[in-house]
Design an enzyme around this catalytic site. Structure first.
Site, PDB file in Angstrom:
ATOM      1  CG  HIS A 156      50.125  47.645  54.563  1.00 50.11           C
ATOM      2  ND1 HIS A 156      49.996  47.499  55.833  1.00 50.11           N
ATOM      3  CD2 HIS A 156      51.521  47.819  54.386  1.00 50.11           C
ATOM      4  CE1 HIS A 156      51.388  47.655  56.608  1.00 50.11           C
ATOM      5  NE2 HIS A 156      52.098  48.097  55.503  1.00 50.11           N
ATOM      6  CB  SER A 277      26.071  32.556  37.883  1.00 54.70           C
ATOM      7  OG  SER A 277      24.916  32.812  38.622  1.00 54.70           O
ATOM      8  CE  LYS A 283      29.564  36.643  39.293  1.00 48.16           C
ATOM      9  NZ  LYS A 283      29.156  36.118  40.653  1.00 48.16           N
ATOM     10  CD  GLU A 290      35.080  31.822  44.665  1.00 47.01           C
ATOM     11  OE1 GLU A 290      34.193  32.158  45.255  1.00 47.01           O
ATOM     12  OE2 GLU A 290      35.089  31.487  43.237  1.00 47.01           O
TER      13      GLU A 290
END
Ligand code: ARG
Length: 476
Positions: A156, A277, A283, A290
């Site tokens: 969970h 980025s 970043k 992804e």
């Protein structure tokens, strides 16, 4: 322009309808397997007495020259080339003269394209399998090198129990093992010869289909010509197997993405597999992971797309079936990038054992504490309740379970004693779980052996995934 089926037509096709109908821009990838199929067909025609040995030689020579043109990217397409099959037959006739026109005797593009696609799928399966093994090997290497590292295991997505990092890496190995078994099974079903089925009723010439199957490396011949020309099960199975592979990699990616965040800091991706980025200089984004998560969604879409195309089709071949290729080609291309990228990510990432162990909350040993009481004769359900009370008490006192004073434990139940605090040892907790398949170090060593044995026994058919024919000359 001279179309191969032009005889019964007096008017030409509307140019946009021609464009709509044509599949050359995407089915040119079948060129090599189409030539292979045609060479086998020419030999079968000769064996059946339809063409002479000399004619067979002329046709095979022409096809071999065409193969060289295809491989060199020098095959020149004509405006009349509707699809890969018509393009190659047109070129054959240019090279050999009228004898080239004998090749299509007793054959239809319906059994031809089904044969080509099956041949292509078998090769695609082998390519994907070789790439899958790369990812599996990367996981095994990690499991070997990260052997003594502990981290919280989650259910969970809440901290549950401590586990060995090696055990976690291997939890992503076995789904890929099942994927490879699935590929091997669908490869068997794909390797069934449709050629000889004609348009739908079977060829009227005495073609030796078993000979054809042997020539093309198929294990069996299709038992029903109507089914054979419209069977796209292997394409659908391939898309399913691929989607499931992508889902497995997507789940791994999701965890790795979380683990790279500052809040976890469990791992750091190599610069080779992360991007920056355009705005925020600090970043370092896990784009490769992804994309893996995102592309798995697109792959599910391709599977449902093909299933939807197939669902309402009337008997035998319908042009709808031309829609089978793009999703299969795209999915294969995606996997052939996704798999080596994920393998690269796994191989090059840096693990932060300090961050993993620091994240372990003593509450993850609550089950071990209940088990301790069980050993002292307390029924588990009761022990569960007592430890639950201790957890609540620790929360109330704003401390952790291992720091709760013994007096507090004892006030909850006399079953707690001085041994209670010794339970708070993450390594000991892991070591107790030495059941086969568990996270205990000895069990994980056995599992590692099993993983190595799987890799050893599941050999790839080509060690380096072979590159496909470059998309040449189709102007796409
Ligand atoms: N380009 C077609 C396909 O990919 C080949 C089969 C065409 N057959 C036909 N009867 N028009 O499905």
């Amino acid at each position: 322009m001279a179309k191969l089926w032009g005889g019964r037509f007096s008017g030409g096709l509307d140019p946009i309808a021609w464009e709509y109908n044509a599949s050359l821009s995407f089915d040119w990838r079948l060129a090599e397997v189409d030539v292979r199929g045609s060479i086998a067909w020419a030999k079968a025609l000769m064996k059946a007495g339809v063409i002479t040995l000399d004619e067979q030689h002329q046709i095979v020579k022409g096809l071999t020259d065409i193969l060289a043109e295809i491989r060199a990217g020098q095959f020149v397409h004509a405006p009349s080339d509707e699809d890969v099959h018509t393009a190659i037959e047109r070129r054959l006739t240019e090279l050999t003269g009228p004898v080239g026109g004998k090749l299509h005797t007793g054959r239809s593009r319906n059994d031809q394209v089904a044969t080509d696609f099956a041949l292509w799928l078998v090769e695609a399966v082998d390519r994907v399998d070789a790439f899958l093994k790369l990812v599996q090997s990367a996981l095994v290497e990690r499991a070997e090198s990260d052997m003594d590292i502990l981290l919280p295991g989650y259910t969970h997505f809440q901290q549950s129990q401590p586990i060995l990092l090696s055990h976690w890496w291997l939890s992503h190995f076995w789904p890929l093992a099942r994927d490879r078994q699935r590929l091997a099974q669908l490869r068997e079903r794909a390797a069934v010869l449709p050629l000889g089925s004609g348009a739908l009723a079977g060829t009227p010439f005495p073609i030796d289909r078993q000979f054809l199957a042997n020539q093309l490396g198929f294990k069996a011949i299709s038992p029903n010509s109507i089914d054979a020309v419209s069977n796209r099960d292997s394409a659908a199975e391939f898309l399913f197997a691929a989607a499931l592979i992508a889902i497995h990699l997507s789940r791994l990616s999701e965890m790795l993405i979380l683990y790279t965040s500052a809040e976890f800091g469990f791992i750091e991706l190599s610069d080779a597999y992360s991007t920056g980025s355009s705005l925020m200089p600090q970043k370092k984004n896990p784009d490769t992971l992804e994309l893996t998560r995102g592309k798995s969604g697109t792959m599910i879409g391709r599977l449902t797309g093909l299933l939807s195309v197939l669902k309402g089709l009337p008997s035998a071949y319908d042009k709808d079936l031309q829609e089978d290729k793009i999703p299969v080609f795209e999915t294969s291309d995606t996997l052939c990038l996704m798999l080596p990228v994920v393998a690269g990510v796994i191989k090059t990432l840096k693990v932060r054992p300090d961050r993993m162990e620091a994240a372990l909350n003593p509450a993850t040993l609550a089950t071990d504490l209940a088990d301790y009481l069980v050993k002292k004769g307390v029924p588990f359900r009761e022990a569960h309740g007592l430890v639950g009370k201790a957890v609540r008490r620790a929360n109330d006192l704003e401390t952790t379970l291992d720091r709760l004073p013994l007096a507090e434990f004892e006030s909850i139940s006399p079953a707690f004693d001085a041994g209670t605090l010794q339970v708070f040892d993450f390594h000991a907790s892991v070591a107790r779980r030495d059941v086969p398949g568990g996270t205990g170090p000895a069990a994980v060593q056995v599992q590692l052996q099993q993983a190595r044995a799987f890799l050893h026994s599941h050999k790839v058919r080509s060690s380096v995934p072979p590159a496909e024919t470059p998309h040449g000359g189709d102007g796409s």
